[in-house]
Write a protein that holds these residues in place. Sequence first.
Motif, PDB file in Angstrom:
ATOM      1  N   TRP A 142       0.840  -1.211   0.000  1.00 13.72           N
ATOM      2  CA  TRP A 142       0.000   0.000   0.000  1.00 13.72           C
ATOM      3  C   TRP A 142       0.870   1.254   0.000  1.00 13.72           C
ATOM      4  O   TRP A 142       0.663   2.178  -0.805  1.00 13.72           O
ATOM      5  CB  TRP A 142      -0.924  -0.038   1.211  1.00 13.72           C
ATOM      6  N   LEU A 143       1.839   1.318   0.905  1.00 13.67           N
ATOM      7  CA  LEU A 143       2.695   2.497   0.977  1.00 13.67           C
ATOM      8  C   LEU A 143       3.568   2.638  -0.267  1.00 13.67           C
ATOM      9  O   LEU A 143       3.781   3.750  -0.763  1.00 13.67           O
ATOM     10  CB  LEU A 143       3.561   2.426   2.235  1.00 13.67           C
ATOM     11  N   LEU A 144       4.078   1.521  -0.771  1.00 12.43           N
ATOM     12  CA  LEU A 144       4.931   1.597  -1.948  1.00 12.43           C
ATOM     13  C   LEU A 144       4.176   2.075  -3.182  1.00 12.43           C
ATOM     14  O   LEU A 144       4.766   2.710  -4.071  1.00 12.43           O
ATOM     15  CB  LEU A 144       5.546   0.220  -2.224  1.00 12.43           C
ATOM     16  N   LEU A 145       2.890   1.808  -3.260  1.00 12.94           N
ATOM     17  CA  LEU A 145       2.110   2.216  -4.424  1.00 12.94           C
ATOM     18  C   LEU A 145       1.424   3.566  -4.211  1.00 12.94           C
ATOM     19  O   LEU A 145       1.410   4.407  -5.120  1.00 12.94           O
ATOM     20  CB  LEU A 145       1.056   1.151  -4.744  1.00 12.94           C
ATOM     21  N   VAL A 146       0.876   3.809  -3.026  1.00 12.64           N
ATOM     22  CA  VAL A 146       0.061   4.999  -2.806  1.00 12.64           C
ATOM     23  C   VAL A 146       0.919   6.235  -2.554  1.00 12.64           C
ATOM     24  O   VAL A 146       0.581   7.333  -3.015  1.00 12.64           O
ATOM     25  CB  VAL A 146      -0.912   4.758  -1.636  1.00 12.64           C
ATOM     26  N   ALA A 147       2.030   6.083  -1.830  1.00 11.06           N
ATOM     27  CA  ALA A 147       2.846   7.251  -1.488  1.00 11.06           C
ATOM     28  C   ALA A 147       3.353   7.998  -2.725  1.00 11.06           C
ATOM     29  O   ALA A 147       3.242   9.230  -2.790  1.00 11.06           O
ATOM     30  CB  ALA A 147       4.005   6.828  -0.589  1.00 11.06           C
ATOM     31  N   PRO A 148       3.922   7.329  -3.743  1.00 11.12           N
ATOM     32  CA  PRO A 148       4.349   8.095  -4.938  1.00 11.12           C
ATOM     33  C   PRO A 148       3.188   8.784  -5.651  1.00 11.12           C
ATOM     34  O   PRO A 148       3.328   9.916  -6.121  1.00 11.12           O
ATOM     35  CB  PRO A 148       5.000   7.024  -5.821  1.00 11.12           C
ATOM     36  N   VAL A 149       2.041   8.113  -5.720  1.00 10.44           N
ATOM     37  CA  VAL A 149       0.881   8.739  -6.354  1.00 10.44           C
ATOM     38  C   VAL A 149       0.433   9.967  -5.564  1.00 10.44           C
ATOM     39  O   VAL A 149       0.103  11.017  -6.132  1.00 10.44           O
ATOM     40  CB  VAL A 149      -0.267   7.717  -6.476  1.00 10.44           C
ATOM     41  N   PHE A 150       0.448   9.872  -4.245  1.00 13.29           N
ATOM     42  CA  PHE A 150       0.049  11.001  -3.405  1.00 13.29           C
ATOM     43  C   PHE A 150       0.970  12.198  -3.617  1.00 13.29           C
ATOM     44  O   PHE A 150       0.508  13.342  -3.773  1.00 13.29           O
ATOM     45  CB  PHE A 150       0.071  10.563  -1.936  1.00 13.29           C
ATOM     46  N   VAL A 151       2.271  11.969  -3.629  1.00 15.86           N
ATOM     47  CA  VAL A 151       3.224  13.069  -3.808  1.00 15.86           C
ATOM     48  C   VAL A 151       3.074  13.699  -5.189  1.00 15.86           C
ATOM     49  O   VAL A 151       3.046  14.932  -5.339  1.00 15.86           O
ATOM     50  CB  VAL A 151       4.657  12.553  -3.587  1.00 15.86           C
ATOM     51  N   ALA A 152       2.942  12.871  -6.225  1.00 17.39           N
ATOM     52  CA  ALA A 152       2.827  13.404  -7.582  1.00 17.39           C
ATOM     53  C   ALA A 152       1.546  14.223  -7.754  1.00 17.39           C
ATOM     54  O   ALA A 152       1.566  15.318  -8.343  1.00 17.39           O
ATOM     55  CB  ALA A 152       2.863  12.254  -8.591  1.00 17.39           C
ATOM     56  N   VAL A 153       0.430  13.726  -7.241  1.00 16.91           N
ATOM     57  CA  VAL A 153      -0.834  14.448  -7.386  1.00 16.91           C
ATOM     58  C   VAL A 153      -0.797  15.775  -6.640  1.00 16.91           C
ATOM     59  O   VAL A 153      -1.259  16.813  -7.148  1.00 16.91           O
ATOM     60  CB  VAL A 153      -1.994  13.557  -6.896  1.00 16.91           C
ATOM     61  N   ASN A 154      -0.223  15.801  -5.443  1.00 17.84           N
ATOM     62  CA  ASN A 154      -0.176  17.043  -4.674  1.00 17.84           C
ATOM     63  C   ASN A 154       0.765  18.061  -5.302  1.00 17.84           C
ATOM     64  O   ASN A 154       0.479  19.264  -5.307  1.00 17.84           O
ATOM     65  CB  ASN A 154       0.256  16.748  -3.238  1.00 17.84           C
ATOM     66  N   LEU A 155       1.900  17.611  -5.822  1.00 17.21           N
ATOM     67  CA  LEU A 155       2.807  18.553  -6.479  1.00 17.21           C
ATOM     68  C   LEU A 155       2.146  19.161  -7.718  1.00 17.21           C
ATOM     69  O   LEU A 155       2.286  20.365  -7.976  1.00 17.21           O
ATOM     70  CB  LEU A 155       4.104  17.838  -6.863  1.00 17.21           C
TER      71      LEU A 155
END
Length: 521
Positions: free
Chosen positions: A37-50
Amino acid sequence: MKLESLRVELRPRTPWEAVELGTALVRRNAAAIWIPWLLLVAPVFVAVNLAALAAGRIWIAWLAMWWLKPLFDRIPLFVLSRAVFGETPGVRDTLAAQRSWGWRAMRGHLSWRRISLVRALALPVDLLEGADPARLRERRRVLGDAVRGQGMLLTLVCLLFVAALSLSMLSLALLFVPWEFLPESVRATWSLLTVQPPPWAQFALHAVAWIATSAIEPFYVGAGFGLYLNRRTRIEAWDVEIALRRMRTRLASTATALLLAVAVASTLPLPSQAAPRTPTAQDDDRAPATRSDRASVPRSAAAMHLSDVFGEARVDDPGFDRAVEQAYRDPLLRPKRTQSHWQARQRERHAPPPDLAFPALAKIVAFIGEFGLWLLLLALLVLLAATAKRWLPWLRGGLVARTSPAPVEVADAALPDVLPEDIAAAARRLWREGRPRRALALLYRASVEAMAARAAVMLVPGATESECLRASRRMPDPQDRDAFARVVRVWQYAAYAQRLPGQEEFDGLLDTLAQRFGWAR
């Protein structure tokens, strides 16, 4: 489906027991769920917020991460659907499966079914059964209608847990603030998060909300998976099927042993086939046996031999009696159901005991206890009727549709194009003449021009307060930035909320601005 390999005890459960089963499965397989979950969701979260911060619209990141939750929910469901059969997938297998597993069902869950309150019940049906759309609709109806209420309550409870965790993490920072500075720190934090929050504060607030969501969302999916298993167990009688399969296994092993014993017994020689014994003198002294006696000897010997092989059958075996009694206690063999209903009973009115010191007071207390809620409602209605002149006009005015005021821009000052030479004196004169809003507009416009000169920026015509605040961050002196933020806040209160400053606050603001921007003479 190999039901005999299930690692959970299948039996008909209540819906909330099934929810507990699903959360227990999540706790048992926590590492296999949260690491992917963290390996997949964390990069998506950072990219979407940036991307959202670059566009200046942080709400896009909130909407995108909320909308993509069904896509992330495939991770815990994939792990639980394999772990329940004793085949817990590894992190690499789980991440690799997300490239192709369940994408067909995501078309509905990311579009018209995204706002469903029973998503946790529909996900296992769509992702694990994979039938044609018509059959999937029927399966969702059959499996979900009976527990739809529990599914909606599950969604509400998980949302409350997310809100509680988010508020707890935000409040945790205030534990490190000394008590004497706590009120001011709370006001500063609230102002930072609500009044023109900087990008880092917006990102931090979204990160707190998504951390809480990541902690609760796998339990939400696991609870829905537990409801799914329980519904299939009740409808398809999985527990009975597993019991029959185990019985067949036991009977097959017993039959094999029985056949082997019969085969061994058939190879042993019977006494009638034994070698003839040499007669002795003692045999001559005995009476000669009859033909029938000689014939019964080999039969009794064979019976004794078979008894040694198979054991003696006992009709009054206590173990057999206990097994029969236990079988009759099985709820599947003799189901029982208990029903209860309300039935009115005859009330017996008892007079107050004669030995009471104050029987009249006892009657009054009893009357208030019996009709207290009605008396309270009556008193409330009387109070509303007596104060109708105060709240009725306000209620009528609140029902009228009010148009929100348009945003006040830099040019919304109704002032000449050229500012006066002595800005401080002109602002004081306007204030004394009873035109405070015009005086504040003069201060705001003059402060904007001074800020633009010191920050070396070019403002577009009609720039709003938020654009001016962002431009003021380029001023090198932090005291100048604070003074400009103060005049913007006072001007916003006057323009939007019709809250004018007092005389002392106006004089202090004017002195500060005159000193910082060179208006003092």
